[in-house]
Design an enzyme around this catalytic site. Structure first.
Site, PDB file in Angstrom:
ATOM      1  N   ARG A  68       0.856  -1.175   0.000  1.00 55.87           N
ATOM      2  CA  ARG A  68       0.000   0.000   0.000  1.00 55.87           C
ATOM      3  C   ARG A  68       0.898   1.233   0.000  1.00 55.87           C
ATOM      4  NH1 ARG A  68      -3.544  -2.633  -1.582  1.00 55.87           N
ATOM      5  NH2 ARG A  68      -5.597  -3.040  -0.663  1.00 55.87           N
ATOM      6  N   GLU A  82      -3.222   7.852  -3.820  1.00 56.21           N
ATOM      7  CA  GLU A  82      -3.793   7.401  -5.106  1.00 56.21           C
ATOM      8  C   GLU A  82      -5.080   8.155  -5.396  1.00 56.21           C
ATOM      9  OE1 GLU A  82      -3.995   3.130  -5.756  1.00 56.21           O
ATOM     10  OE2 GLU A  82      -2.081   2.940  -4.726  1.00 56.21           O
ATOM     11  N   HIS A  85      -1.472   0.687  -9.900  1.00 59.52           N
ATOM     12  CA  HIS A  85      -2.102  -0.310  -9.015  1.00 59.52           C
ATOM     13  C   HIS A  85      -2.699  -1.466  -9.840  1.00 59.52           C
ATOM     14  CE1 HIS A  85      -4.074  -0.660  -4.785  1.00 59.52           C
ATOM     15  NE2 HIS A  85      -3.910  -1.869  -5.305  1.00 59.52           N
TER      16      HIS A  85
HETATM   17  N1  LIG Z   1      -0.955  -4.025  -5.210  1.00 62.76           N
HETATM   18  C1  LIG Z   1      -2.012  -4.818  -5.188  1.00 62.76           C
HETATM   19  O1  LIG Z   1      -2.807  -4.864  -6.119  1.00 62.76           O
HETATM   20  C2  LIG Z   1      -2.236  -5.709  -4.031  1.00 62.76           C
HETATM   21  C3  LIG Z   1      -1.775  -5.349  -2.780  1.00 62.76           C
HETATM   22  N2  LIG Z   1      -2.000  -6.157  -1.720  1.00 62.76           N
HETATM   23  C4  LIG Z   1      -1.460  -5.730  -0.418  1.00 62.76           C
HETATM   24  O2  LIG Z   1      -0.575  -6.732   0.053  1.00 62.76           O
HETATM   25  C5  LIG Z   1      -0.775  -6.889   1.443  1.00 62.76           C
HETATM   26  C6  LIG Z   1      -0.256  -8.228   1.906  1.00 62.76           C
HETATM   27  O3  LIG Z   1      -1.082  -9.268   1.414  1.00 62.76           O
HETATM   28  P1  LIG Z   1      -0.851 -10.796   1.859  1.00 62.76           P
HETATM   29  O4  LIG Z   1       0.558 -11.191   1.636  1.00 62.76           O
HETATM   30  O5  LIG Z   1      -1.913 -11.596   1.244  1.00 62.76           O
HETATM   31  O6  LIG Z   1      -1.102 -10.661   3.430  1.00 62.76           O
HETATM   32  P2  LIG Z   1      -0.502 -11.526   4.604  1.00 62.76           P
HETATM   33  O7  LIG Z   1      -1.320 -11.180   5.805  1.00 62.76           O
HETATM   34  O8  LIG Z   1      -0.362 -12.954   4.195  1.00 62.76           O
HETATM   35  O9  LIG Z   1       0.983 -10.941   4.768  1.00 62.76           O
HETATM   36  C7  LIG Z   1       1.277  -9.745   5.410  1.00 62.76           C
HETATM   37  C8  LIG Z   1       2.516  -9.976   6.252  1.00 62.76           C
HETATM   38  O10 LIG Z   1       2.945  -8.726   6.797  1.00 62.76           O
HETATM   39  C9  LIG Z   1       3.475  -9.002   8.074  1.00 62.76           C
HETATM   40  N3  LIG Z   1       3.559  -7.792   8.862  1.00 62.76           N
HETATM   41  C10 LIG Z   1       2.559  -7.134   9.508  1.00 62.76           C
HETATM   42  N4  LIG Z   1       3.062  -6.061  10.148  1.00 62.76           N
HETATM   43  C11 LIG Z   1       4.390  -6.039   9.885  1.00 62.76           C
HETATM   44  C12 LIG Z   1       5.453  -5.179  10.274  1.00 62.76           C
HETATM   45  N5  LIG Z   1       5.238  -4.126  11.059  1.00 62.76           N
HETATM   46  N6  LIG Z   1       6.692  -5.450   9.811  1.00 62.76           N
HETATM   47  C13 LIG Z   1       6.916  -6.537   9.013  1.00 62.76           C
HETATM   48  N7  LIG Z   1       5.953  -7.386   8.633  1.00 62.76           N
HETATM   49  C14 LIG Z   1       4.713  -7.133   9.069  1.00 62.76           C
HETATM   50  C15 LIG Z   1       2.511 -10.037   8.652  1.00 62.76           C
HETATM   51  O11 LIG Z   1       3.080 -10.731   9.753  1.00 62.76           O
HETATM   52  C16 LIG Z   1       2.267 -10.921   7.447  1.00 62.76           C
HETATM   53  O12 LIG Z   1       3.157 -12.023   7.383  1.00 62.76           O
HETATM   54  C17 LIG Z   1      -2.290  -6.651   1.605  1.00 62.76           C
HETATM   55  O13 LIG Z   1      -2.623  -6.286   2.927  1.00 62.76           O
HETATM   56  C18 LIG Z   1      -2.567  -5.553   0.610  1.00 62.76           C
HETATM   57  O14 LIG Z   1      -2.450  -4.295   1.235  1.00 62.76           O
HETATM   58  C19 LIG Z   1      -2.677  -7.327  -1.843  1.00 62.76           C
HETATM   59  C20 LIG Z   1      -3.161  -7.729  -3.058  1.00 62.76           C
HETATM   60  C21 LIG Z   1      -2.987  -6.945  -4.251  1.00 62.76           C
HETATM   61  O1  LIG Z   2      -6.688  -6.731  -3.156  1.00 64.67           O
HETATM   62  C1  LIG Z   2      -5.967  -5.754  -2.886  1.00 64.67           C
HETATM   63  O2  LIG Z   2      -5.578  -5.498  -1.726  1.00 64.67           O
HETATM   64  C2  LIG Z   2      -5.578  -4.875  -3.966  1.00 64.67           C
HETATM   65  O3  LIG Z   2      -4.803  -3.970  -3.787  1.00 64.67           O
HETATM   66  C3  LIG Z   2      -6.177  -5.173  -5.291  1.00 64.67           C
HETATM   67  O4  LIG Z   2      -5.620  -4.526  -6.316  1.00 64.67           O
END
Ligand SMILES: NC(=O)C1=CN([C@@H]2O[C@H](COP(=O)(O)OP(=O)(O)OC[C@H]3O[C@@H](n4cnc5c(N)ncnc54)[C@H](O)[C@@H]3O)[C@@H](O)[C@H]2O)C=CC1
Ligand SMILES: O=C(O)C(=O)CO
Length: 332
Positions: free
Chosen positions: A273, A302, A320
Site C-alpha cells: 500500500r 492514489e 495499481h
Molecule cells: N498491489 C495490489 O494490487 C495488491 C496489494 N496487496 C497488499 O498486500 C498486502 C499483503 O497481502 P498478503 O501477503 O496476502 O497478506 P498476509 O497477511 O499474508 O501478509 C502480510 C505480512 O505482513 C506481516 N507484517 C505485519 N506487520 C508487519 C510489520 N510491522 N513489519 C513486518 N511485517 C509485518 C505479517 O506478519 C504478514 O506475514 C495486503 O494487505 C494488501 O495491502 C494485496 C493484493 C494486491
Molecule cells: O486486493 C488488494 O488489496 C488490492 O490492492 C487489489 O488490487
C-alpha cells in the site's frame, strides 16, 4: 442531497437487496447471490472513486449487504448508514482492508469480508516484473528507443543490475511476500533475507531445499536469513520488496532514515500500500541517488503521485495493477 446514482439490476424480485459499488469481472458472483434470493444492484456510474455521499445514496433505506472497493472509505459514516438500512454484511473486494474500519463495522453489527489468498501469485508476479524492470532499466531503455535515440550498440548503454547471486530482501513475508521470494530465489538464484513479525518456516524450507538442489548440481547454493530487524534487511539486500499489511505499525515504514540505510544502488519495490512509503522522502532520495531505483504499483495519495516522482527516470510507476491479470476463465 446526493444525485441519484445509475444502477443495473439483477433478479428484481429477490428478497435481500445487495449492492455492489462497482461492476466486477465475471457473472458467477451474481449467480451465487441470486441463488440465495438476492436482488443484485450494480452501480454503473461513470466515476472511478465513489464518495461517501454517493455510497450513502446507493445504500438507500433498505440494504442487506454491500460489496465495496478498496478506493472507498468504509468508516463510521458508511457502517452507520448500512446498519440503519438493515445491512448485516460488507465485503471488500480486496485483500488489503486498510480502507475499512472494522471496529466501526463491529459497533454497527456489520460482518466484514475480504479476499485473502486470491491475489497472491498475480501480485508477486507484478513485484517480480517491477524488480526486473527497475534492475534492467526497461522503461528508460524503451523510452530511449522510441525517442529515436538509439544509434548503435555501445558497451555502456543502459547498464543495469544483474540479479543472480545478489540478495533479495522481503519485508512482510506473508502470502504475497513469500510467493515473491520464491520467484526471485528460484528464478534468479538470489539469496534471501526477510523480516516479518512471524517466522516463515515453509519459505525457509523451500530455500534450503533449492540450495541443496543447486549444490548437488555443482552450482553455488542460495541461502536464507530471517533478519532480527528491518534495518538488517535494508542494509544487506540489493532488491527490497515491501509486502506487509498497511496499519499503524507499517505507515511510513520506509522514510528518510530507512532510505538512507539502503545501499546506494539498491532497488525498492512496493506492491503493498502506498502509505507504507513516505513518498516525499522517496522522491528526494531518488533525486540524490540516481543509481537507486524504485518500482511502484501503489502510491501514497492514489490516484496522485507526489510532486517530482513522474520526472524521475529511476522510477518505474504503474497504476495499481498487481491484481489485473487473467486466469483461464471459469465463467464467461
Ligand atoms: N498491489 C495490489 O494490487 C495488491 C496489494 N496487496 C497488499 O498486500 C498486502 C499483503 O497481502 P498478503 O501477503 O496476502 O497478506 P498476509 O497477511 O499474508 O501478509 C502480510 C505480512 O505482513 C506481516 N507484517 C505485519 N506487520 C508487519 C510489520 N510491522 N513489519 C513486518 N511485517 C509485518 C505479517 O506478519 C504478514 O506475514 C495486503 O494487505 C494488501 O495491502 C494485496 C493484493 C494486491
Ligand atoms: O486486493 C488488494 O488489496 C488490492 O490492492 C487489489 O488490487
Amino acid at each position: 442531497m446526493a444525485k441519484p446514482i445509475s444502477i443495473e439490476v439483477y433478479n428484481p424480485n429477490g428478497k435481500y437487496r445487495v449492492v455492489s459499488t462497482k461492476s466486477m469481472p465475471g457473472t458467477r458472483w451474481i449467480n451465487l447471490l441470486i441463488e440465495q434470493d438476492c436482488r443484485v444492484e450494480i452501480c454503473t456510474q461513470k466515476k472511478t472513486i465513489l464518495s461517501v455521499e454517493d455510497i450513502i445514496a446507493l445504500i438507500g433505506d433498505k440494504c442487506d449487504g454491500v460489496i465495496g472497493q478498496l478506493t472507498e472509505d468504509w468508516g463510521e459514516t458508511l457502517f452507520a448508514a448500512l446498519s440503519r438500512a438493515g445491512g448485516k454484511a460488507f465485503s471488500n473486494m480486496a485483500v488489503g482492508y486498510n480502507n475499512v474500519d472494522v471496529n466501526a463495522a463491529n459497533k454497527h453489527g456489520v460482518a466484514v469480508g475480504n479476499t485473502p489468498g486470491v491475489l497472491t501469485e498475480t501480485t508477486a508476479e507484478l513485484a517480480a516484473s517491477l524488480s526486473l524492470a527497475a534492475a534492467r532499466r526497461i522503461v528508460e531503455a524503451d523510452q530511449f528507443m522510441r525517442a529515436g535515440l538509439y544509434d548503435g550498440w555501445l558497451p555502456h548503454l543502459f547498464v543495469g543490475n544483474l540479479l543472480k547471486g545478489q540478495t533479495v530482501g522481503v519485508i512482510g513475508a506473508g502470502r504475497i511476500g513469500s510467493a515473491y521470494a520464491r520467484m526471485m530465489v528460484e528464478g534468479f538464484k538470489m539469496n534471501l533475507i526477510y523480516y516479518d513479525l512471524y517466522q516463515s518456516t515453509r519459505l525457509e524450507k523451500f530455500v534450503t531445499a533449492y540450495g541443496e538442489f543447486l549444490k548437488a548440481n555443482g552450482e553455488q547454493p542460495v541461502t536464507w536469513k530471517r533478519a532480527a530487524s528491518m534495518d538488517e534487511v535494508l542494509r544487506e539486500a540489493d532488491v527490497i520488496s515491501l509486502h506487509p499489511i498497511l496499519d499503524k505499525t507499517t505507515y511510513h515504514l520506509i522514510n528518510k532514515e530507512s532510505l538512507a540505510t539502503m545501499k546506494k544502488e539498491a532497488i525498492l519495490v512496493n506492491c503493498s500500500r502506498g502509505p507504507v512509503v513516505d513518498e516525499v522522502a522517496l522522491v528526494e532520495h531518488l533525486k540524490q541517488n540516481p543509481m537507486f531505483r524504485v518500482g511502484l504499483d501503489v502510491f501514497e495519495d492514489e490516484p496522485y503521485m507526489k510532486p517530482g516522482l513522474a520526472d524521475m527516470k529511476n522510477a518505474v510507476v504503474v497504476p495499481h495493477i498487481a491484481s489485473a491479470s487473467k486466469v483461464k476463465l471459469i465463467d464467461t
